[in-house]
Design an enzyme around this catalytic site. Structure first.
Site, PDB file in Angstrom:
ATOM      1  N   SER A 155       8.867 -19.981   1.668  1.00  8.87           N
ATOM      2  CA  SER A 155       9.889 -20.712   1.098  1.00  8.87           C
ATOM      3  C   SER A 155      11.146 -20.380   2.122  1.00  8.87           C
ATOM      4  CB  SER A 155      10.107 -20.613  -0.215  1.00  8.87           C
ATOM      5  OG  SER A 155      11.208 -21.284  -0.493  1.00  8.87           O
ATOM      6  N   GLY A 156      11.756 -21.372   2.595  1.00  6.49           N
ATOM      7  CA  GLY A 156      13.121 -21.237   3.439  1.00  6.49           C
ATOM      8  C   GLY A 156      12.771 -20.851   4.844  1.00  6.49           C
ATOM      9  N   THR A 160       9.830 -27.434   6.279  1.00 10.03           N
ATOM     10  CA  THR A 160      10.560 -28.820   5.989  1.00 10.03           C
ATOM     11  C   THR A 160      11.162 -29.401   7.090  1.00 10.03           C
ATOM     12  OG1 THR A 160      10.211 -28.454   3.705  1.00 10.03           O
ATOM     13  CG2 THR A 160      11.540 -30.576   4.425  1.00 10.03           C
ATOM     14  N   ASN A 205      16.153 -20.857  -0.822  1.00  7.57           N
ATOM     15  CA  ASN A 205      16.337 -21.766   0.158  1.00  7.57           C
ATOM     16  C   ASN A 205      17.275 -22.980  -0.703  1.00  7.57           C
ATOM     17  OD1 ASN A 205      16.387 -24.352   1.632  1.00  7.57           O
ATOM     18  ND2 ASN A 205      13.924 -24.055   1.824  1.00  7.57           N
ATOM     19  N   SER A 208      14.795 -26.271  -1.103  1.00  6.15           N
ATOM     20  CA  SER A 208      13.364 -25.572  -1.399  1.00  6.15           C
ATOM     21  C   SER A 208      12.440 -26.797  -1.889  1.00  6.15           C
ATOM     22  CB  SER A 208      13.398 -24.336  -2.188  1.00  6.15           C
ATOM     23  OG  SER A 208      11.878 -24.355  -2.124  1.00  6.15           O
ATOM     24  N   SER A 209      11.452 -27.188  -0.892  1.00  2.11           N
ATOM     25  CA  SER A 209      10.445 -27.974  -1.491  1.00  2.11           C
ATOM     26  C   SER A 209       9.776 -27.424  -2.547  1.00  2.11           C
ATOM     27  CB  SER A 209       9.431 -28.430  -0.471  1.00  2.11           C
ATOM     28  OG  SER A 209      10.137 -28.509   0.991  1.00  2.11           O
ATOM     29  N   GLY A 434       3.876 -21.144   1.812  1.00  2.00           N
ATOM     30  CA  GLY A 434       2.996 -20.494   2.407  1.00  2.00           C
ATOM     31  C   GLY A 434       2.858 -18.977   1.360  1.00  2.00           C
ATOM     32  N   GLU A 436       2.717 -16.331  -1.263  1.00  2.00           N
ATOM     33  CA  GLU A 436       3.829 -15.866  -1.721  1.00  2.00           C
ATOM     34  C   GLU A 436       3.735 -14.481  -2.538  1.00  2.00           C
ATOM     35  OE1 GLU A 436       5.441 -18.747  -4.577  1.00  2.00           O
ATOM     36  OE2 GLU A 436       6.635 -19.835  -3.104  1.00  2.00           O
TER      37      GLU A 436
HETATM   38  N1  LIG Z   1      15.275 -25.192  13.077  1.00  2.00           N
HETATM   39  C1  LIG Z   1      16.292 -25.226  12.183  1.00  2.00           C
HETATM   40  N2  LIG Z   1      17.520 -25.071  12.741  1.00  2.00           N
HETATM   41  C2  LIG Z   1      18.583 -24.906  11.986  1.00  2.00           C
HETATM   42  N3  LIG Z   1      18.437 -24.645  10.590  1.00  2.00           N
HETATM   43  C3  LIG Z   1      17.270 -24.462  10.150  1.00  2.00           C
HETATM   44  C4  LIG Z   1      16.011 -24.877  10.869  1.00  2.00           C
HETATM   45  N4  LIG Z   1      15.190 -24.670  10.169  1.00  2.00           N
HETATM   46  C5  LIG Z   1      15.468 -24.506   8.805  1.00  2.00           C
HETATM   47  N5  LIG Z   1      16.842 -24.425   8.685  1.00  2.00           N
HETATM   48  C6  LIG Z   1      17.545 -23.708   7.833  1.00  2.00           C
HETATM   49  O1  LIG Z   1      16.744 -23.345   6.829  1.00  2.00           O
HETATM   50  C7  LIG Z   1      16.944 -24.371   5.498  1.00  2.00           C
HETATM   51  C8  LIG Z   1      15.446 -24.287   5.144  1.00  2.00           C
HETATM   52  O2  LIG Z   1      14.658 -24.878   5.733  1.00  2.00           O
HETATM   53  P1  LIG Z   1      13.318 -25.478   5.080  1.00  2.00           P
HETATM   54  O3  LIG Z   1      12.795 -26.205   6.096  1.00  2.00           O
HETATM   55  O4  LIG Z   1      13.707 -26.175   4.010  1.00  2.00           O
HETATM   56  O5  LIG Z   1      12.515 -24.258   4.420  1.00  2.00           O
HETATM   57  P2  LIG Z   1      10.873 -24.443   3.876  1.00  2.00           P
HETATM   58  O6  LIG Z   1      10.560 -25.883   3.771  1.00  2.00           O
HETATM   59  O7  LIG Z   1      10.253 -23.694   4.575  1.00  2.00           O
HETATM   60  O8  LIG Z   1      11.192 -23.738   2.471  1.00  2.00           O
HETATM   61  C9  LIG Z   1      17.090 -25.424   5.881  1.00  2.00           C
HETATM   62  O9  LIG Z   1      18.064 -26.065   4.927  1.00  2.00           O
HETATM   63  C10 LIG Z   1      18.224 -25.195   7.219  1.00  2.00           C
HETATM   64  O10 LIG Z   1      19.490 -25.075   6.761  1.00  2.00           O
HETATM   65 MG   LIG Z   2      10.042 -27.292   2.367  1.00  2.00          MG
END
Ligand SMILES: Nc1ncnc2c1ncn2[C@@H]1O[C@H](COP(=O)(O)OP(=O)(O)O)[C@@H](O)[C@H]1O
Ligand SMILES: [Mg+2]
Length: 1080
Positions: A155-156, A160, A205, A208-209, A434, A436
C-alpha cells in the site's frame, strides 16, 4: 501527493531539476544533445540501455539482468538506490518494470515524454511505465495477443498511480483515432469516482485503495478503446465502522459532509462536521482537508455526469452514504430486561430509515431482535446491547459494501461498448494490494497474502513460459532453471478438504460451538509438520517468544507471516441477520433494494463464506490472466513517511523479498543476461571490428558472428539465436561497451569530419543554388530589357518604313517622325551642297513635303548669293551692270545683236591705239569745248547719203553732243559734225547689223540730212550715251525690211534694205539702195 510533498519539491526544485537533467543525460542521450548530434546517432537503433552503461557507476544499470552479482540483494538494492537518488524511479528486470515511489512530481509524464514511447522497443528509451503500456498496446493491436498488466506492491508504493499512467498513456496513444473521446473520458473518470468510494487515508497512503481492482479496457479492431469492464475485490468494509487512529473512513463520507449544496444537505438530514458522526469521528480533520474534500466532491459529481449517472441515481447514492452516517449514530440503551432498546426520541434511526426508504419501526425492530429458524420453528429473540451494536455495524458495512459493488456494476454498464465488436480484444490492468505483513495480521491479511501467493505462482509460470518460448523461438537449447515453486504454499491454503480454507469453512459451517480457538486447533491438528506451516506448539523457543498462542505462522514465498485467528470465523461468516436483510430487500431506494434482493431468493441456503467467495473470484481472475500475455509493474515504497528522496534500505529490502524480485532476477539470469536482435547489436558495436565497420553488407547474423569473433568472445559466453544474440554474462557486455566507449572517440572524429563536410557541402550547395537563382533573375531581367529594346527598335524601323511609304502623302501621325528625320537629313545635306556660285542654278532635290520650303530656301539662297556678289562689286563693275541693265531695257527682244552684246564688257573707248592719239589731240584742240567730258569714243564707217560710199570716221560722244570726226587724214581728226545729243533720234534695225541711222533735225545749220553710219559696238555705244542722256525714247528700233532716210532739208532720200545673209555687209546694192546684210 500531499500538500507538504509538493512544497518540499518546490523548495528543492533547482537541485531536483538538476538531478533530473543528469538523469536525462545519462539515460536519454538524444534529448539533451544538440540536434546536430541527434542526426548522427538516431536513438531508436542505438539503444538507450547500452548507452547508459557508460554511466553505470553513477546511475546503476537500467536492467537488473546486467548486475554482475545478481544473487546479491545488497547489490540489487544498491542499484535501486543509486537510481532513486538520481530521480530515476524505473528499472527493469528483463521486461518486468520495478517502480520506486518518488513521492514527488517528476517531469517524466509530459506529453513530450509520452511521445518518446510511441512504438518503441524496450531498449530504445529509458525504463518507464509508458514502455510497458506501449508494449502491451502494440502486442494487442498488431499481434492480436490479449494483454494484462499486473501491478503489485505494498500500500502506498504507487500501484494506483501506475495504473492511472497506463490508462493515460493509452488515451494519449489512441488520440489520433476518432469516436473514442467519450469512452476515454469515461475510462479516465471511473478513477476519481471509484477512489472516492473505495479509497481512504491510511498511515501508509493518503489515497489508499481499499479494494482490489481489475479493469479490462476493450479495444476495437482499429485499436481504439471502445469500452471497459471492472472487477472489484474485497472492499475493506470494516473501515466503514472503525478506523485506526489517524486514518480516515472512505473519502466520500467527508466529501459529502463538506458539500456546499445546502438543499442536498437538508434532504440528507446532514449537518455539522465529520466529528458529529461516530463512523467519521476518529479522524482529526483539518480545515484544509475540508476544502480539499469539498473540491473533490465537485470532481466526483463531475465524474458521475461523465459516467452518465443521473440526478435521481446520484441522489439515491448519497442517501445511502448519509444513511450509513446516521446509522452509526444510532444508540442503544439497556432496558430493564437487559436487552437493547432504541430510545423513541432517537432521531438517527428515523433518519436512517427515511433515507433507506424503509419503515422506521421495522428498522428499530430489526436492529434489536433476531429471528432464528431452528428445526422448522421460527423464533424471535431480543438482542443485548453488544449484539445490537454488532447488528447495526454489520448493516452499515453490508449496505456500504453492496452499494460499492453496485456502483462498480453501474460503472460497467456505462462503460460497456455500445456495439459488441466480435474482434474486440482487451488489455487488463490489475491493481491489487501487495503482500501485507503487520505486527498483527488478521483475516484480511490472510486473504491478501493468499492472493499474492497465487499471483506469484502465475508470475513464475508465465515468466518461465515466456523465457522458454523465447529460447524455443530463437532455437536455443533450454537450460532448466532452478526456481522456487510456491505451488506448495498455494496448496497449503486452498487444497480441497485439507487446505486452510477448507478447514476454516468447515469450522464455520459445522453445527455446535465453533470458535476461533477450535479453528486453530484443527489447523494445528491437520497441518503441523507441513514445511510451510508453523504452530506455536511446535516452534522453537525463539519463535514462540514472537508468536502468540492464538496465532499460526505461514512461510510464504516472501517470508514468514504470523496470523492471529481472532475474528476469523466471524469475518468469514460475514453474517447479516435475516430480519435486516429482508427489511433492506423491501427498501424503496432502488439501489438498496437491488443490492439485497438476492438474499430473499436464497433464504434457505447458506451463502458462501467470505473466503470461498474470494477464492473463487481469485481463481476466475487467474484464469482470465493466464489466458493473456502478462506485463508486470512491481511497485516499491522507499520509506514509510511519504517523503521524497528518502530511501530506507531495510524497508525496500523487505519489499524486494515479498515481491520475489531476487527470484525473478535469478530466473531471468539463469540463462543469458543479455539478448538483443542482431541488427541492433551490430548497429551499436559494428565499429569494434574492421570487418563490420562502417557497414556490414551481409546478413546481420553473419556480421554479429564476425564481430563476436573479433571481440574474442568465449564459446560459453554467448549463443547465436535465430534473430538475437544471447550473452551470458554482463561482464562480457560491459567489456564490449567499454571498448565501444573508447572507440567512440575515434569515430566521433570521423563522424565530426563527415558531418562538417556534409554540412558545409550542403551550405555550399545552398549558396550555389541561391547564386543560380539570382543569376537567373538577373538574366531574365537583362533579356527582358534587351527584348524590350529590340521591340522598340522594330517599332521604330516599322514606323520608319511606314513613314517612308507614306512620305509623299500628307503628314500623319504615322509618318510624322519619318518626315521630321527626312527634313533634318535634307537640311543637313542641303547645307553641305549649297551652290556657291551665283550663276550655278543647280539646287539639291528635296522631300516632296519640303518642296515649298526648298523653293523658298533656294530663293533666299540666291538672294543671298546675289547680295554677296553685289556687295563684292567694284564701282566699275557696278556701272557695267547698270549699263547692261539699261541695254537690256532698250534692246532685249528688240534687236537681234543684243544677245551677242551681253557677254562682252562695255568699254567707253573703242579707238584703235593710233587713233587714240589723234583723238587726244583733237580734244586738246579748240574744236573740243573746254569742260566737255568725253563719254564714248569709237571707230565708225559713214555711208554717203548719195551713192552710199563708205568713209572711215571717228566717233566721240560727250555729255552734250556727238562728234563725227574724219579720220581720213591720218594725222589729225577733223571735225565733220557736232550734233547735240538731246536733239537726235536714232533708228536701228531689229537685226544683228551694226547700222545706225541718226536723224538730225532740219534746223541744225550744217545739216545735210540723216547720218548713216555703222558702228562695231552699236549696242554698247547707244547704251552708254543713253545712260548720259536719260532719253531712251530717242532710239527707234524698226523691224521693217526697208528704211527710208531723208536728205538735206528733209527731202526724201534713199532707201536702206535689210536682208539676212551669212556674211555681214553694208554696201550699195545694184538697186541703188544701201543693202544691209545681217547674220541671222
Ligand atoms: N509515479 C509517481 N510520481 C509521483 N508520486 C507518486 C507516484 N506514484 C505514487 N506517488 C505518490 O504516492 C501516493 C500513493 O500512491 P498510490 O498509487 O495510491 O499507491 P498504492 O495504490 O500502491 O497504494 C500517491 O498518492 C502519490 O502521492
Ligand atoms: Mg492504490
Amino acid at each position: 501527493m500531499t500538500q507538504q510533498d509538493s512544497v518540499t519539491v518546490a523548495e528543492n526544485s533547482t537541485q531536483q531539476v538538476d538531478g533530473v537533467q543528469v538523469v536525462e543525460n545519462a539515460e536519454e542521450p538524444g534529448l539533451l544533445e544538440s540536434p546536430q548530434k541527434m542526426l548522427i546517432r538516431p536513438v531508436s537503433v542505438q539503444g538507450v540501455m547500452e548507452h547508459s552503461l557508460q554511466h553505470r557507476e553513477r546511475v546503476g544499470v537500467q536492467d537488473f539482468v546486467l548486475l554482475e552479482d545478481y544473487r546479491s540483494e545488497a547489490a540489487f538494492i544498491d542499484n535501486l538506490k543509486k537510481r532513486f537518488h538520481e530521480n530515476i524511479i524505473y528499472t527493469y528486470i528483463g521486461n518486468v518494470l520495478i517502480s520506486v515511489n518518488p513521492y514527488k512530481n517528476l517531469p517524466i509524464y509530459t506529453e513530450e515524454k509520452t511521445k518518446l514511447y510511441f512504438k518503441k522497443a524496450f531498449f530504445e528509451a529509458p525504463p518507464h511505465v509508458f514502455a510497458i503500456a506501449d508494449n502491451a498496446y502494440r502486442s494487442l493491436v498488431y499481434e492480436h495477443r490479449e494483454q494484462c498488466i499486473l501491478i503489485s506492491g505494498e500500500s502506498g508504493s504507487g500501484k494506483t498511480e501506475a495504473s492511472k499512467k497506463v490508462l493515460e498513456y493509452i488515451a494519449a496513444r489512441t488520440n489520433h483515432l476518432r469516436n473514442v473521446e467519450n469512452v476515454k473520458d469515461k475510462l479516465l473518470q471511473s478513477n476519481p469516482l471509484l477512489e472516492a468510494f473505495g479509497n481512504a487515508k491510511t498511515h501508509r497512503n493518503d489515497n489508499s485503495s481499499r479494494f482490489g481492482k481489475y479493469m479490462d479496457i476493450q479495444f476495437n479492431y482499429e485499436g481504439g478503446p471502445e469500452g471497459g469492464h471492472i472487477l472489484n475485490y474485497l472492499l475493506e468494509k470494516s473501515r466503514v465502522v472503525s478506523q485506526m487512529h489517524g486514518e480516515r473512513n472512505f473519502h466520500i463520507f467527508y466529501q459529502l459532509l463538506a458539500s456546499s449544496d445546502q438543499s442536498l444537505m437538508t434532504h440528507l438530514k446532514l449537518q455539522g462536521r465529520p466529528e458529529a458522526y461516530k463512523y467519521t469521528s476518529d479522524s482529526t480533520s483539518h480545515m484544509s482537508q475540508r476544502a480539499n474534500d469539498q473540491e473533490q466532491f465537485r470532481v466526483v459529481q463531475e465524474a458521475m455526469k461523465v459516467i452518465e449517472i443521473g440526478e435521481s441515481e446520484q441522489r439515491e447514492i448519497f442517501e445511502i452514504v448519509a444513511s450509513v452516517l446516521h446509522l452509526g449514530n444510532v444508540k442503544f440503551v439497556q432496558n430493564d430486561k437487559g436487552y437493547a432498546e432504541i430510545l423513541s426520541h432517537d432521531a438517527n434511526s428515523g433518519n436512517a430509515a427515511d433515507l433507506l426508504k424503509v419503515n422506521a419501526t421495522a428498522l428499530r425492530e430489526a436492529l434489536t431482535n433476531r429471528t432464528i429458524e431452528a428445526r422448522g420453528d421460527v423464533v424471535s429473540t431480543p438482542l443485548d446491547v453488544e449484539q445490537a451494536q454488532y447488528a447495526r455495524d454489520a448493516l452499515a458495512k453490508a449496505i456500504y459494501d453492496k452499494h460499492f459493488s453496485w456502483l462498480v456494476s453501474r460503472l460497467n454498464s456505462s462503460l460497456a461498448p455500445i456495439e459488441k465488436d466480435a474482434k474486440s480484444s482487451v488489455i487488463g490492468i490489475l491493481d491489487i494490494y501487495g503482500f501485507e505483513i503487520f505486527p498483527k495480521n488478521s483475516f484480511e491479511q490472510f486473504c491478501i497474502n493468499f492472493c499474492n501467493e497465487k499471483l506469484q505462482q502465475l508470475f513464475i509460470q508465465l515468466t518461465l513460459r515466456q523465457e522458454q518460448e523465447e529460447y524455443l523461438r530463437e532455437g536455443i537449447e533450454w537450460e532448466p532453471v532452478e526456481y522456487f515453486n510456491n505451488i506448495i504454499i498455494c496448496d497449503l491454503i486452498e487444497a480441497r478438504h485439507k487446505g486452510i480454507i477448507s478447514i476454516l469453512d468447515d469450522e464455520c459451517l459445522r453445527p455446535g460451538d465453533a470458535t476461533d480457538a477450535s479453528f486453530l486447533d484443527k489447523l494445528n491438528q491437520h497441518l503441523d509438520g507441513h514445511q510451510h506451516y508453523k504452530s506455536h506448539r511446535k516452534s522453537d523457543t525463539k519463535t514462540q517468544k514472537l508468536m502468540g498462542r492464538d496465532e499460526f505462522c505461514l512461510v510464504h514465498y516472501a517470508g514468514e507471516v504470523t496470523y492471529n485467528v481472532n475474528t476469523f470465523l466471524e469475518k468469514n461468516n460475514d453474517l447479516l441477520f435475516r430480519d435486516i436483510q429482508s427489511l433492506m430487500a423491501s427498501s424503496d431506494n432502488t439501489i438498496v433494494g437491488c443490492c439485497f434482493k438476492d438474499y430473499n431468493l436464497r433464504s434457505k441456503k447458506r451463502p458462501e463464506t467470505a473466503i470461498t467467495q474470494f477464492k473463487n473470484s481469485l481463481n476466475d481472475l487467474i484464469k482470465i490472466l493466464s489466458s493473456k500475455e502478462p506485463s508486470y509493474i512491481r511497485c516499491i515504497k522507499p520509506n514509510d513517511f511519504k517523503a521524497p528522496m528518502q530511501f530506507d534500505d531495510k524497508l525496500v529490502s523487505h519489499q524486494v523479498k515479498y515481491l520475489g524480485l531476487m527470484e525473478n532476477l535469478r530466473v531471468r539470469r539463469a540463462g543469458f543476461a543479455y539478448r538483443r536482435t542482431y541488427e541492433a547489436f551490430l548497429e551499436r558495436y559494428k565499429c569494434l571490428s574492421a570487418e563490420t565497420w562502417p557497414n556490414y553488407r551481409g546478413a546481420a547474423r553473419d556480421g554479429v558472428q564476425r564481430l563476436v569473433e573479433a571481440l574474442q568472445y568465449e564459446k560459453e559466453e554467448y549463443r547465436m539465436g535465430n534473430t538475437k544474440i544471447f550473452v551470458r554474462f554482463p561482464k562480457t557486455l560491459f567489456a564490449t561497451e567499454d571498448a565501444f566507449q573508447i572507440k567512440k572517440n575515434d569515430i566521433a572524429t570521423i563522424i565530426q569530419s563527415r558531418w562538417r563536410g556534409y554540412y558545409l557541402r550542403k551550405r555550399y550547395l545552398r549558396m550555389r543554388n541561391a547564386a543560380i537563382v539570382i543569376q537567373k533573375w538577373v538574366r531574365r531581367f537583362l533579356a527582358q530589357r534587351l527584348r524590350e529594346r529590340r521591340r522598340k527598335a522594330a517599332d521604330v524601323i516599322r514606323a520608319f518604313i511606314k513613314g517612308f511609304i507614306t512620305r509623299n502623302g500628307p503628314e500623319t501621325p504615322e509618318n510624322r517622325r519619318f518626315l521630321g528625320v527626312a527634313k533634318v537629313h535634307w537640311l543637313k545635306r542641303l547645307s553641305a551642297q549649297l551652290p556657291t556660285k551665283l550663276l550655278d542654278l543647280s539646287w539639291p532635290p528635296c522631300p516632296s513635303t519640303c518642296r515649298e520650303a526648298s523653293e523658298e530656301l533656294h530663293r533666299l539662297h540666291r538672294a543671298h548669293l546675289a547680295r554677296k556678289y553685289r556687295l563684292a562689286l567694284s564701282p566699275d563693275d557696278k556701272k557695267q551692270f547698270e549699263l547692261k541693265v539699261l541695254a537690256e531695257k532698250i534692246f532685249k527682244g528688240k534687236k537681234n545683236s543684243y544677245l551677242s552684246s551681253v557677254g562682252e564688257r562695255f568699254v567707253n573707248d573703242r579707238m584703235s591705239p593710233e587713233h587714240r592719239t589723234l583723238r587726244d589731240t583733237f580734244m586738246a584742240s579748240p574744236a573740243w569745248p573746254s569742260g566737255e567730258e568725253l563719254i564714248y569714243s569709237c571707230e565708225a564707217v559713214k555711208y554717203d547719203r548719195r551713192g552710199y560710199k563708205a568713209r572711215a570716221r571717228g566717233l566721240l560722244a560727250s555729255r552734250a553732243a556727238l562728234y563725227v570726226l574724219d579720220a581720213g587724214g591720218r594725222r589729225t581728226f577733223r571735225l565733220k559734225h557736232r550734233l547735240p545729243l538731246d536733239r537726235l533720234t536714232v533708228v536701228v534695225t531689229n537685226e544683228s547689223d551694226s547700222l545706225l541711222l541718226v536723224k538730225v533735225p532740219r534746223d541744225l545749220k550744217k545739216d545735210k540730212g540723216d547720218l548713216i553710219i555703222s558702228v562695231t559696238h552699236l549696242i554698247e555705244a547707244l547704251t552708254i550715251v543713253t545712260d548720259y542722256t536719260k532719253k531712251p525714247e530717242l532710239i527707234e528700233i524698226v523691224d521693217t525690211r526697208t528704211i527710208a532716210h531723208s536728205l538735206v532739208n528733209g527731202k526724201q532720200g534713199g532707201t536702206i534694205e535689210v536682208t539676212k545673209g551669212t556674211q555681214p555687209a553694208i554696201q550699195r546694192a545694184k538697186s541703188g539702195n544701201l543693202l544691209v546684210v545681217a547674220t541671222p
